[in-house]
Design an enzyme around this catalytic site. Sequence first.
Site, PDB file in Angstrom:
ATOM      1  N   HIS A  15      29.541  26.846 -54.719  1.00 13.67           N
ATOM      2  CA  HIS A  15      29.131  28.002 -55.508  1.00 13.67           C
ATOM      3  C   HIS A  15      30.161  29.117 -55.306  1.00 13.67           C
ATOM      4  CE1 HIS A  15      27.762  29.607 -51.674  1.00 13.67           C
ATOM      5  NE2 HIS A  15      26.924  28.599 -51.534  1.00 13.67           N
TER       6      HIS A  15
ATOM      7  N   HIS B  28      31.615  29.775 -51.797  1.00 12.79           N
ATOM      8  CA  HIS B  28      32.681  28.879 -51.367  1.00 12.79           C
ATOM      9  C   HIS B  28      34.002  29.244 -52.040  1.00 12.79           C
ATOM     10  CE1 HIS B  28      29.063  26.141 -50.868  1.00 12.79           C
ATOM     11  NE2 HIS B  28      29.608  26.101 -49.660  1.00 12.79           N
TER      12      HIS B  28
ATOM     13  N   MET C  25      23.947  33.627 -51.870  1.00  8.17           N
ATOM     14  CA  MET C  25      24.225  32.334 -52.488  1.00  8.17           C
ATOM     15  C   MET C  25      24.182  31.237 -51.440  1.00  8.17           C
ATOM     16  SD  MET C  25      27.099  32.958 -55.390  1.00  8.17           S
ATOM     17  CE  MET C  25      26.742  34.014 -56.795  1.00  8.17           C
ATOM     18  N   SER C  26      23.541  30.137 -51.798  1.00  8.33           N
ATOM     19  CA  SER C  26      23.402  29.000 -50.890  1.00  8.33           C
ATOM     20  C   SER C  26      23.210  27.737 -51.710  1.00  8.33           C
ATOM     21  CB  SER C  26      22.190  29.202 -49.970  1.00  8.33           C
ATOM     22  OG  SER C  26      21.885  28.013 -49.271  1.00  8.33           O
TER      23      SER C  26
ATOM     24  N   ARG D 207      21.246  25.497 -50.996  1.00  9.11           N
ATOM     25  CA  ARG D 207      19.822  25.159 -50.961  1.00  9.11           C
ATOM     26  C   ARG D 207      18.992  25.991 -51.939  1.00  9.11           C
ATOM     27  NH1 ARG D 207      21.051  24.041 -45.307  1.00  9.11           N
ATOM     28  NH2 ARG D 207      20.414  21.890 -44.820  1.00  9.11           N
TER      29      ARG D 207
END
Length: 283
Positions: free
Chosen positions: A34, A37, A184-185, A187
């Site tokens: 995302h 990253h 943001m993750s 998961r």
Amino acid sequence: MQIVTSVAALREVIRQWRQAGHSVGFVPTMGNLHAGHIKLVSTAKQQTDKMVVSIFVNPTQFGPNEDFASYPRTEQQDQEKLIANGADLLFLPAVTEMYPQATQTGISVSGLSALHCGASRPGHFDGVALVVCKLLNMVQPDLLLLGEKDFQQLTLIRQMVADLNIPVAVQGVATVREDDGLAMSSRNGYLTDQQRQHAPKLYQALIAARDEILAGHVDYPAVAERQRQNLQQAGFAVDYFSICRSKDLLPASTCDANLLILAAAKLGTTRLIDNLYFSTINN
């Protein structure tokens, strides 16, 4: 962008870069990339000549009842994002490449590994330390980029690097958030639409606790308990909500100026983590 799947091929590419005098940046990931990253990738590109990203869902950091099997794997989309953002090399190993035989050597950063996330996920940080140490030995980068959302992980890796004299600079990169504040993750994709609407309340609780402290509330356990209760009333199952000193993540006292609030909570089956750093000086 080159893609390699073996340690031997990875080392050969980096050997050629080193012969050409290039510096190397490294971003380890578990994929499902995302914007957070991509910020790590872009930061590495600004500071090094060549940039390596790894995608490896590491089984040793998942507990027996955690989501290793269902963890989102989006390799094709990830590759497209990395190409679009100028990554030079993708290391995409299989589990058998990373762990070709039963591992008899472990790495544990004592103290830090048992706090916060480590208390509820025993063995997790030993798995993180082991795989990051292996990756650093494989890539041998000049610069390691890690996100500050996983601040305990960042602190632990810094300690490991210092203790083992690994010749790499470790740089944390600020958390990237959605417009409503949710960190943001990978998961976040597990959340239902209704849960996604409630998820930003975790970050809001961190802000509320910070604001209480900056307003002069020095009973930190009471501040944390109020926010735990607020989150529970909002439907979260709170794992921890801790007000710490940022240097070692131990409980903060009024003598500490640089503070970090760490929180982990579940919405349904989705575990969310977040943190907020601030200083009480000049406030």
